[in-house]
Design a protein around this motif. Structure first.
Motif, PDB file in Angstrom:
ATOM      1  N   VAL A  92      26.049   0.461  85.040  1.00  0.00           N
ATOM      2  CA  VAL A  92      26.598   1.108  83.844  1.00  0.00           C
ATOM      3  C   VAL A  92      27.359   2.366  84.245  1.00  0.00           C
ATOM      4  O   VAL A  92      28.580   2.389  84.262  1.00  0.00           O
ATOM      5  N   ALA A  93      26.641   3.425  84.520  1.00  0.00           N
ATOM      6  CA  ALA A  93      27.203   4.709  84.936  1.00  0.00           C
ATOM      7  C   ALA A  93      26.048   5.570  85.431  1.00  0.00           C
ATOM      8  O   ALA A  93      24.905   5.372  85.011  1.00  0.00           O
ATOM      9  N   ARG A  94      26.345   6.526  86.273  1.00  0.00           N
ATOM     10  CA  ARG A  94      25.281   7.368  86.828  1.00  0.00           C
ATOM     11  C   ARG A  94      24.393   8.002  85.763  1.00  0.00           C
ATOM     12  O   ARG A  94      23.171   8.033  85.926  1.00  0.00           O
ATOM     13  N   PRO A  95      24.950   8.510  84.664  1.00  0.00           N
ATOM     14  CA  PRO A  95      24.078   9.115  83.649  1.00  0.00           C
ATOM     15  C   PRO A  95      23.121   8.121  82.988  1.00  0.00           C
ATOM     16  O   PRO A  95      22.166   8.529  82.335  1.00  0.00           O
ATOM     17  N   ALA A  96      23.353   6.834  83.165  1.00  0.00           N
ATOM     18  CA  ALA A  96      22.435   5.836  82.595  1.00  0.00           C
ATOM     19  C   ALA A  96      21.082   5.838  83.303  1.00  0.00           C
ATOM     20  O   ALA A  96      20.081   5.413  82.723  1.00  0.00           O
ATOM     21  N   ALA A  97      21.033   6.331  84.531  1.00  0.00           N
ATOM     22  CA  ALA A  97      19.785   6.297  85.304  1.00  0.00           C
ATOM     23  C   ALA A  97      18.661   7.091  84.649  1.00  0.00           C
ATOM     24  O   ALA A  97      17.589   6.537  84.381  1.00  0.00           O
ATOM     25  N   PRO A  98      18.837   8.388  84.365  1.00  0.00           N
ATOM     26  CA  PRO A  98      17.719   9.115  83.751  1.00  0.00           C
ATOM     27  C   PRO A  98      17.407   8.629  82.340  1.00  0.00           C
ATOM     28  O   PRO A  98      16.244   8.581  81.940  1.00  0.00           O
TER      29      PRO A  98
ATOM     30  N   VAL B 236      10.560  -2.893  83.415  1.00  0.00           N
ATOM     31  CA  VAL B 236      11.380  -3.033  84.615  1.00  0.00           C
ATOM     32  C   VAL B 236      12.157  -4.349  84.566  1.00  0.00           C
ATOM     33  O   VAL B 236      13.352  -4.392  84.838  1.00  0.00           O
ATOM     34  N   ALA B 237      11.479  -5.423  84.186  1.00  0.00           N
ATOM     35  CA  ALA B 237      12.143  -6.726  84.101  1.00  0.00           C
ATOM     36  C   ALA B 237      13.270  -6.717  83.070  1.00  0.00           C
ATOM     37  O   ALA B 237      14.331  -7.305  83.293  1.00  0.00           O
ATOM     38  N   ALA B 238      13.056  -6.046  81.951  1.00  0.00           N
ATOM     39  CA  ALA B 238      14.090  -5.970  80.913  1.00  0.00           C
ATOM     40  C   ALA B 238      15.331  -5.253  81.438  1.00  0.00           C
ATOM     41  O   ALA B 238      16.461  -5.690  81.207  1.00  0.00           O
ATOM     42  N   VAL B 239      15.123  -4.155  82.161  1.00  0.00           N
ATOM     43  CA  VAL B 239      16.258  -3.425  82.730  1.00  0.00           C
ATOM     44  C   VAL B 239      16.977  -4.288  83.766  1.00  0.00           C
ATOM     45  O   VAL B 239      18.209  -4.363  83.780  1.00  0.00           O
ATOM     46  N   GLU B 240      16.214  -4.953  84.617  1.00  0.00           N
ATOM     47  CA  GLU B 240      16.827  -5.806  85.634  1.00  0.00           C
ATOM     48  C   GLU B 240      17.677  -6.901  84.998  1.00  0.00           C
ATOM     49  O   GLU B 240      18.794  -7.165  85.449  1.00  0.00           O
ATOM     50  N   ARG B 241      17.154  -7.525  83.933  1.00  0.00           N
ATOM     51  CA  ARG B 241      17.917  -8.595  83.246  1.00  0.00           C
ATOM     52  C   ARG B 241      19.200  -8.047  82.650  1.00  0.00           C
ATOM     53  O   ARG B 241      20.277  -8.634  82.802  1.00  0.00           O
ATOM     54  N   LEU B 242      19.095  -6.932  81.932  1.00  0.00           N
ATOM     55  CA  LEU B 242      20.260  -6.373  81.273  1.00  0.00           C
ATOM     56  C   LEU B 242      21.295  -5.877  82.287  1.00  0.00           C
ATOM     57  O   LEU B 242      22.491  -6.138  82.141  1.00  0.00           O
ATOM     58  N   ALA B 243      20.850  -5.201  83.329  1.00  0.00           N
ATOM     59  CA  ALA B 243      21.773  -4.682  84.337  1.00  0.00           C
ATOM     60  C   ALA B 243      22.493  -5.817  85.061  1.00  0.00           C
ATOM     61  O   ALA B 243      23.684  -5.704  85.361  1.00  0.00           O
ATOM     62  N   ALA B 244      21.776  -6.914  85.301  1.00  0.00           N
ATOM     63  CA  ALA B 244      22.378  -8.049  86.011  1.00  0.00           C
ATOM     64  C   ALA B 244      23.522  -8.669  85.224  1.00  0.00           C
ATOM     65  O   ALA B 244      24.505  -9.119  85.791  1.00  0.00           O
TER      66      ALA B 244
ATOM     67  N   LEU C 126       1.113   7.234  88.527  1.00  0.00           N
ATOM     68  CA  LEU C 126       2.389   7.318  89.231  1.00  0.00           C
ATOM     69  C   LEU C 126       2.621   6.142  90.179  1.00  0.00           C
ATOM     70  O   LEU C 126       3.574   6.148  90.946  1.00  0.00           O
ATOM     71  N   GLY C 127       1.824   5.127  90.093  1.00  0.00           N
ATOM     72  CA  GLY C 127       1.931   3.986  90.995  1.00  0.00           C
ATOM     73  C   GLY C 127       3.202   3.168  90.863  1.00  0.00           C
ATOM     74  O   GLY C 127       3.477   2.317  91.690  1.00  0.00           O
ATOM     75  N   HIS C 128       3.989   3.411  89.838  1.00  0.00           N
ATOM     76  CA  HIS C 128       5.200   2.623  89.604  1.00  0.00           C
ATOM     77  C   HIS C 128       6.474   3.394  89.948  1.00  0.00           C
ATOM     78  O   HIS C 128       7.566   3.009  89.523  1.00  0.00           O
ATOM     79  N   THR C 129       6.356   4.442  90.732  1.00  0.00           N
ATOM     80  CA  THR C 129       7.511   5.276  91.048  1.00  0.00           C
ATOM     81  C   THR C 129       8.636   4.466  91.685  1.00  0.00           C
ATOM     82  O   THR C 129       9.802   4.607  91.304  1.00  0.00           O
ATOM     83  N   GLY C 130       8.318   3.624  92.632  1.00  0.00           N
ATOM     84  CA  GLY C 130       9.335   2.818  93.307  1.00  0.00           C
ATOM     85  C   GLY C 130      10.083   1.915  92.344  1.00  0.00           C
ATOM     86  O   GLY C 130      11.314   1.809  92.407  1.00  0.00           O
ATOM     87  N   ALA C 131       9.360   1.284  91.431  1.00  0.00           N
ATOM     88  CA  ALA C 131       9.999   0.394  90.456  1.00  0.00           C
ATOM     89  C   ALA C 131      10.910   1.179  89.524  1.00  0.00           C
ATOM     90  O   ALA C 131      12.012   0.715  89.179  1.00  0.00           O
ATOM     91  N   LEU C 132      10.486   2.364  89.114  1.00  0.00           N
ATOM     92  CA  LEU C 132      11.327   3.180  88.227  1.00  0.00           C
ATOM     93  C   LEU C 132      12.570   3.681  88.946  1.00  0.00           C
ATOM     94  O   LEU C 132      13.660   3.741  88.353  1.00  0.00           O
ATOM     95  N   LEU C 133      12.437   4.013  90.221  1.00  0.00           N
ATOM     96  CA  LEU C 133      13.619   4.409  90.983  1.00  0.00           C
ATOM     97  C   LEU C 133      14.581   3.234  91.139  1.00  0.00           C
ATOM     98  O   LEU C 133      15.805   3.408  91.099  1.00  0.00           O
ATOM     99  N   ASP C 134      14.027   2.035  91.280  1.00  0.00           N
ATOM    100  CA  ASP C 134      14.874   0.841  91.375  1.00  0.00           C
ATOM    101  C   ASP C 134      15.649   0.600  90.084  1.00  0.00           C
ATOM    102  O   ASP C 134      16.838   0.283  90.124  1.00  0.00           O
TER     103      ASP C 134
END
Length: 85
Positions: A42-48, A69-77, A25-33
């Protein structure tokens, strides 16, 4: 009980129920980010869904947590610039 303590307690209990080592569970902060990034870009339902897909990719060995995490950050940006709507 404060919000982070509730989240930590929930995560630990769920990990036990799912047979996941709590040390994972050490990556909880990154997953919340990344959930926040997806919800805002995108939209709120995209989070889960986003966290599920990153977890799936990590669990199947396709990527590491950091890579996911990096892939999500790139795509979201770039999402609002490249995608219609």
């Amino acid at each position: 009980m404060s919000e982070p303590s509730q989240l930590d307690a929930w995560s630990a209990a769920l990990a036990r129920e799912l047979g996941i080592e709590e040390e994972s569970l050490g990556h909880t902060g990154a997953l919340l980010d990344v959930a926040r990034d997806a919800a805002h870009a995108v939209a709120r339902p995209a989070a889960p869904l986003t966290t599920f897909l990153v977890g799936w990719a990590v669990g199947t060995g396709r990527v590491t947590v950091d890579q996911g995490v990096a892939a999500v950050e790139r795509l979201a940006a770039r999402w609002t610039e490249e995608m219609p709507g």
